[in-house]
Design an enzyme around this catalytic site. Structure first.
Site, PDB file in Angstrom:
ATOM      1  N   CYS A  43       0.809  -1.222   0.000  1.00  0.00           N
ATOM      2  CA  CYS A  43       0.000   0.000   0.000  1.00  0.00           C
ATOM      3  C   CYS A  43       0.844   1.274   0.000  1.00  0.00           C
ATOM      4  O   CYS A  43       0.553   2.235  -0.728  1.00  0.00           O
ATOM      5  CB  CYS A  43      -0.952  -0.004   1.186  1.00  0.00           C
ATOM      6  SG  CYS A  43      -0.271  -0.726   2.673  1.00  0.00           S
ATOM      7  N   HIS A  93      -2.898   6.338   4.379  1.00  0.00           N
ATOM      8  CA  HIS A  93      -1.469   6.394   4.662  1.00  0.00           C
ATOM      9  C   HIS A  93      -0.929   7.753   4.185  1.00  0.00           C
ATOM     10  O   HIS A  93      -1.290   8.217   3.105  1.00  0.00           O
ATOM     11  CB  HIS A  93      -0.713   5.310   3.881  1.00  0.00           C
ATOM     12  CG  HIS A  93      -0.907   3.908   4.400  1.00  0.00           C
ATOM     13  ND1 HIS A  93      -1.687   3.589   5.488  1.00  0.00           N
ATOM     14  CD2 HIS A  93      -0.401   2.730   3.948  1.00  0.00           C
ATOM     15  CE1 HIS A  93      -1.643   2.286   5.695  1.00  0.00           C
ATOM     16  NE2 HIS A  93      -0.886   1.740   4.780  1.00  0.00           N
TER      17      HIS A  93
HETATM   18  N1  LIG Z   1      -4.933  -3.359   4.365  1.00  0.00           N
HETATM   19  C1  LIG Z   1      -4.133  -2.818   3.472  1.00  0.00           C
HETATM   20  O1  LIG Z   1      -3.898  -1.585   3.416  1.00  0.00           O
HETATM   21  C2  LIG Z   1      -3.475  -3.675   2.470  1.00  0.00           C
HETATM   22  C3  LIG Z   1      -2.829  -3.068   1.407  1.00  0.00           C
HETATM   23  C4  LIG Z   1      -2.191  -3.842   0.465  1.00  0.00           C
HETATM   24  C5  LIG Z   1      -2.218  -5.205   0.606  1.00  0.00           C
HETATM   25  N2  LIG Z   1      -2.864  -5.790   1.658  1.00  0.00           N
HETATM   26  C6  LIG Z   1      -2.864  -7.245   1.732  1.00  0.00           C
HETATM   27  O2  LIG Z   1      -4.192  -7.739   1.550  1.00  0.00           O
HETATM   28  C7  LIG Z   1      -4.347  -8.928   2.313  1.00  0.00           C
HETATM   29  C8  LIG Z   1      -5.575  -8.831   3.196  1.00  0.00           C
HETATM   30  O3  LIG Z   1      -5.498  -7.681   4.008  1.00  0.00           O
HETATM   31  P1  LIG Z   1      -6.744  -7.162   4.873  1.00  0.00           P
HETATM   32  O4  LIG Z   1      -6.293  -5.866   5.386  1.00  0.00           O
HETATM   33  O5  LIG Z   1      -8.010  -7.254   4.086  1.00  0.00           O
HETATM   34  O6  LIG Z   1      -6.800  -8.268   6.037  1.00  0.00           O
HETATM   35  P2  LIG Z   1      -8.034  -8.698   6.966  1.00  0.00           P
HETATM   36  O7  LIG Z   1      -8.974  -7.569   7.149  1.00  0.00           O
HETATM   37  O8  LIG Z   1      -7.418  -9.311   8.168  1.00  0.00           O
HETATM   38  O9  LIG Z   1      -8.784  -9.846   6.123  1.00  0.00           O
HETATM   39  C9  LIG Z   1      -8.189 -11.072   5.837  1.00  0.00           C
HETATM   40  C10 LIG Z   1      -9.102 -11.880   4.911  1.00  0.00           C
HETATM   41  O10 LIG Z   1      -8.428 -13.097   4.553  1.00  0.00           O
HETATM   42  C11 LIG Z   1      -9.308 -14.182   4.804  1.00  0.00           C
HETATM   43  N3  LIG Z   1      -8.574 -15.404   5.138  1.00  0.00           N
HETATM   44  C12 LIG Z   1      -7.712 -15.579   6.163  1.00  0.00           C
HETATM   45  N4  LIG Z   1      -7.269 -16.866   6.163  1.00  0.00           N
HETATM   46  C13 LIG Z   1      -7.866 -17.489   5.117  1.00  0.00           C
HETATM   47  C14 LIG Z   1      -7.831 -18.802   4.593  1.00  0.00           C
HETATM   48  N5  LIG Z   1      -7.082 -19.758   5.156  1.00  0.00           N
HETATM   49  N6  LIG Z   1      -8.580 -19.102   3.505  1.00  0.00           N
HETATM   50  C15 LIG Z   1      -9.348 -18.156   2.932  1.00  0.00           C
HETATM   51  N7  LIG Z   1      -9.444 -16.881   3.382  1.00  0.00           N
HETATM   52  C16 LIG Z   1      -8.699 -16.559   4.460  1.00  0.00           C
HETATM   53  C17 LIG Z   1     -10.144 -13.715   5.965  1.00  0.00           C
HETATM   54  O11 LIG Z   1     -11.297 -14.524   6.051  1.00  0.00           O
HETATM   55  P3  LIG Z   1     -12.011 -14.848   7.478  1.00  0.00           P
HETATM   56  O12 LIG Z   1     -12.868 -13.652   7.763  1.00  0.00           O
HETATM   57  O13 LIG Z   1     -12.785 -16.066   7.142  1.00  0.00           O
HETATM   58  O14 LIG Z   1     -10.925 -15.061   8.461  1.00  0.00           O
HETATM   59  C18 LIG Z   1     -10.419 -12.278   5.554  1.00  0.00           C
HETATM   60  O15 LIG Z   1     -11.454 -12.250   4.594  1.00  0.00           O
HETATM   61  C19 LIG Z   1      -3.017  -9.118   3.030  1.00  0.00           C
HETATM   62  O16 LIG Z   1      -2.230  -9.969   2.225  1.00  0.00           O
HETATM   63  C20 LIG Z   1      -2.418  -7.757   3.079  1.00  0.00           C
HETATM   64  O17 LIG Z   1      -1.026  -7.779   3.151  1.00  0.00           O
HETATM   65  C21 LIG Z   1      -3.503  -5.052   2.574  1.00  0.00           C
END
Ligand SMILES: NC(=O)c1ccc[n+]([C@@H]2O[C@H](COP(=O)([O-])OP(=O)(O)OC[C@H]3O[C@@H](n4cnc5c(N)ncnc54)[C@H](OP(=O)(O)O)[C@@H]3O)[C@@H](O)[C@H]2O)c1
EC number: 1.2.1.11
Length: 344
Positions: free
Chosen positions: A130, A242
């Protein structure tokens, strides 16, 4: 022409935003499938005015799905993206799992759209970190004109960058402080409420953190390997958005006025730069917006051809979900993907 799209991580911060953006931008979908872990099976998420029932990733067959936008963390991606790609479904991955793989393009459509053609090697396209995404959107138009030699950046990263647990922790701790309750630290390494933490991701041997290293490696991969960049990444008690204090040294002269004009015309950028009270953007105002906002553009006379500026964007949108949807749009615009199922 319309596409069957699967959103993996649909219950998370990025996944929910992904569903919003697919709907808002009218991406041509024949069907959208919401996937997450088995824990969320059967729960509901919104897609426009529709409600989708979440299915479990490990029980889903991707053989008739065209595009999978993946935001479920690096481990899930490492396990699933290659398998999904082999089934002929193009994966757009938000994690860092494949960003540095030479056979996987790392794309910000405003910056290096032509690199996308490489995706056929693995059927995977990586979305940058990000903090890098918004930085390169602001750097690219300046680099094209005056050639960047070195960048020094300090980030002020919101808690939503650490997923929904990060947002919950800021909320719970803030509430606990107000009601004089015990403040528990779970997700972050120190208290985040009314504090800042100069540590994001793991420490590396040279003392930098992995988040800082990602900004270096990804800027080089997408923009120019010759650019020298050093970063200090800091978590701040902000829910969404950010911010970055950026100092740039160019090869050629460039004034603040010139930079302002270039950035005003640049795709994805919005300049908000008045030298008066409130004449700049803060993360609160960037939340829910698509642009990378640039303020406080000024010449830095301590180096040759130096500029400083303030760059802010919604990390869940340009930093993740919006960029992923723009990548999907680029695939369609360039005719690089065809739906598996023809519309009846
Ligand atoms: N937040 C940011 O600013 C940002 C920016 C760039 C990239 N990212 C990347 O995007 C990804 C997700 O970030 P987030 O902020 O959305 O995280 P989050 O809010 O913690 O959400 C994680 C998601 O992944 C799912 N998940 C976890 N374990 C799983 C599994 N074994 N099988 C299938 N689904 C699974 C969760 O489902 P459940 O609800 O079922 O647990 C939830 O839907 C990460 O890789 C992060 O590095 C985030």
């Amino acid at each position: 022409m319309s596409f069957k799209v699967a959103v993996v991580g649909a219950t998370g911060n990025v996944g929910r935003e992904m569903l919003n953006i697919l709907d808002e931008r009218g991406f041509p979908v024949s069907e959208v499938v919401a996937l997450a872990s088995r824990r969320s099976q059967g729960t509901e998420v919104s897609f426009g005015d529709r409600t989708l029932k979440v299915k479990a990733l490990d029980q889903y067959d991707f053989s008739d799905t065209d595009i999978c936008v993946m935001s479920a963390g690096g481990n899930v991606s490492k396990e699933w993206s290659p398998k999904i790609g082999k089934q002929g479904c193009v994966v757009i991955d938000n994690s860092s799992a494949f960003r540095y793989d030479q056979d996987v393009p790392l794309i910000v459509p405003e910056v290096n759209p032509d690199a996308i053609s490489l995706f056929t090697r693995k059927n995977i396209i990586a979305n940058p970190n990000c903090s890098t995404a918004q930085l390169v959107v602001a750097l690219k138009p300046l680099h094209d004109v005056a050639t960047i030699k070195r960048v020094v950046v300090a980030t002020y990263q919101s808690v939503s960058g650490a997923g929904k647990e990060g947002m919950d922790e800021l909320f719970t701790q803030t509430r606990a402080v107000f009601v004089a309750d015990q403040v528990d630290v779970k997700k972050f390494t120190k208290r985040i409420a009314f504090n800042v933490i100069p540590h994001i991701d793991v420490f590396l041997d040279d003392g930098f953190t992995k988040e800082e290293w990602k900004m270096v490696a990804e800027t080089k991969k997408m923009l120019d390997p010759k650019i020298k960049l050093t970063a200090t990444c800091v978590r701040v008690p902000v829910f969404i958005g950010h911010s970055e204090a950026v100092n740039i040294e160019f090869e050629k002269p460039i004034t603040a006025d010139e930079a302002r004009e270039i950035l005003r015309e640049a795709p994805g950028c919005q300049v908000l730069d008045k030298r008066e009270d409130g004449g700049y953007i803060t993360p609160l105002e960037s939340a829910g917006e698509d642009a990378t906002f640039i303020s406080r553009i000024r010449e830095d006379s301590t180096v040759d051809n130096g500029l400083s500026m303030w760059v802010v964007s919604d990390n869940l949108r340009k930093g993740a979900a919006l960029n992923a949807v723009q990548i999907a749009e680029l695939l369609v615009e360039r005719g690089l993907i065809q739906p598996k199922k023809k519309a009846a």
